[in-house]
Enzyme design. Structure first.
Site, PDB file in Angstrom:
ATOM      1  N   GLU A   1       0.809  -1.225   0.000  1.00 34.91           N
ATOM      2  CA  GLU A   1       0.000   0.000   0.000  1.00 34.91           C
ATOM      3  C   GLU A   1       0.839   1.270   0.000  1.00 34.91           C
ATOM      4  O   GLU A   1       0.280   2.374   0.086  1.00 34.91           O
ATOM      5  CB  GLU A   1      -0.939  -0.024   1.206  1.00 34.91           C
ATOM      6  CG  GLU A   1      -1.923  -1.189   1.169  1.00 34.91           C
ATOM      7  CD  GLU A   1      -2.679  -1.364   2.477  1.00 34.91           C
ATOM      8  OE1 GLU A   1      -2.430  -0.573   3.410  1.00 34.91           O
ATOM      9  OE2 GLU A   1      -3.495  -2.286   2.559  1.00 34.91           O
TER      10      GLU A   1
ATOM     11  N   LYS B   1       5.388  -1.466   2.380  1.00 34.30           N
ATOM     12  CA  LYS B   1       4.650  -1.677   3.623  1.00 34.30           C
ATOM     13  C   LYS B   1       4.570  -3.153   3.988  1.00 34.30           C
ATOM     14  O   LYS B   1       4.640  -3.518   5.154  1.00 34.30           O
ATOM     15  CB  LYS B   1       3.244  -1.103   3.497  1.00 34.30           C
ATOM     16  CG  LYS B   1       2.408  -1.245   4.776  1.00 34.30           C
ATOM     17  CD  LYS B   1       1.013  -0.657   4.609  1.00 34.30           C
ATOM     18  CE  LYS B   1       0.206  -0.806   5.900  1.00 34.30           C
ATOM     19  NZ  LYS B   1      -1.163  -0.286   5.762  1.00 34.30           N
ATOM     20  N   GLN B   2       4.413  -4.017   2.985  1.00 30.94           N
ATOM     21  CA  GLN B   2       4.196  -5.431   3.248  1.00 30.94           C
ATOM     22  C   GLN B   2       4.607  -6.260   2.038  1.00 30.94           C
ATOM     23  O   GLN B   2       4.802  -5.737   0.947  1.00 30.94           O
ATOM     24  CB  GLN B   2       2.735  -5.675   3.583  1.00 30.94           C
ATOM     25  CG  GLN B   2       1.779  -5.311   2.459  1.00 30.94           C
ATOM     26  CD  GLN B   2       0.424  -4.896   2.966  1.00 30.94           C
ATOM     27  OE1 GLN B   2       0.233  -3.775   3.392  1.00 30.94           O
ATOM     28  NE2 GLN B   2      -0.536  -5.809   2.905  1.00 30.94           N
TER      29      GLN B   2
END
Length: 305
Positions: free
Chosen positions: A20, A132-133
């Site tokens: 994101e 973010k991930q």
């Protein structure tokens, strides 16, 4: 989905992938791969329905009004889906231009800056290669058997230093991939991260609510990570390992209407069916039939932490 007039490849434009921290990007690798696999699956199901359920297929054709020409288009799109990748290193580019973004050492960010979405402006977050991930690594996990261990290793080593793990879904995916490529101690550290995310308030945002998805991811971490299970093909595959600090662990799954019990200790792994049925699985690269009598195998040395 659109075709690049220069490369003749197909992809999705102006999207956000799992990560994101990068929005309105072109050819996010994971998004493109999902599109590719969806089209391949649809074509496969339609072909199966032609012989096994022709009347149902006719109903679908009448309802959706799709044509044979569309099937040919889907086949071409699936075959020519863009997957940005450096041929020299084997690293998949998260999206077009990702590798050209400025690198930021995430370890230099003060703890007081977390959570970043409270303390950094979005344009500051979006303009670096910090993610973010897990994004590319999520693709390599969910479609695990489409990619080699070498590919997972080189992409893990590239993306791990760039991931800030501000999502509760991320540490477990990193742990699962780390476990598969033999980084057992790192895999266990990420497992601790996932399971203690709220207890230790790692991301300084537990006051906003508990990360229940992290608990689900912790289950995935045990079964797909340490248990080494992969479910992206016809037969379940297992490559179990065990963290150094554990004496044993076990889990149960429902597989082909049977309850499969998997138990791992310091030296061996046991598979057993609770009931009278028989199932086929693959363990450490070999196929076995499992019944109520069970099967016990020694854990190969490369799978011991």
């Amino acid at each position: 989905i659109q075709q690049n007039p220069f490369t003749k490849e197909y992809g999705f434009y102006g999207v956000m992938g799992v990560d994101e921290f990068h929005m309105m990007v072109n050819n996010n690798c994971f998004v493109n791969y999902l599109g590719k696999k969806s089209m391949e699956f649809t074509l496969k199901v339609i072909e199966e329905m032609r012989t096994s359920a022709p009347e149902k297929l006719k109903e679908v054709e009448n309802k959706t009004q799709f044509t044979v020409t569309e099937l040919a288009d889907w086949k071409e799109m699936a075959e020519k889906t863009a997957l940005p990748k450096d041929p020299a290193t084997g690293i998949y580019d998260q999206h077009d231009g990702y590798s050209t973004l400025p690198y930021i050492d995430i370890n230099t960010i003060p703890i007081t800056d977390f959570p970043l979405y409270h303390n950094w402006s979005y344009d500051r977050i979006y303009r670096t290669s910090m993610i973010k991930q897990a994004d590319v690594l999520m693709m390599l996990f969910l479609y695990s058997q489409d990619f080699s261990k070498e590919s997972k290793k080189v992409n893990y080593e590239y993306y791990e230093p760039r991931c800030i793990h501000e999502s509760s879904l991320s540490p477990s995916v990193h742990s699962i991939v780390a476990s598969e490529i033999g980084m057992h101690e790192e895999a266990y550290k990420f497992f601790q991260f996932a399971t203690r995310l709220d207890l230790d308030d790692y991301n300084r945002n537990t006051n906003e609510g508990l990360h229940t998805t992290s608990i689900a991811a912790a289950w995935l971490n045990i079964v797909y990570g340490f248990g080494g299970m992969r479910s992206d093909r016809e037969v379940l595959l297992f490559n179990p390992s065990i963290p150094k600090v554990w004496n044993s662990y076990s889990f149960r799954i429902i597989y082909k209407d049977s309850i499969l019990i998997v138990s791992i200790d310091k030296t061996s792994v046991n598979f057993k069916i609770d009931g009278s049925s028989v199932v086929d699985i693959n363990v450490y690269g070999r196929n076995y039939e499992i019944n109520s009598t069970g099967l016990t195998l020694n854990i190969p040395v490369e799978f011991l932490a």
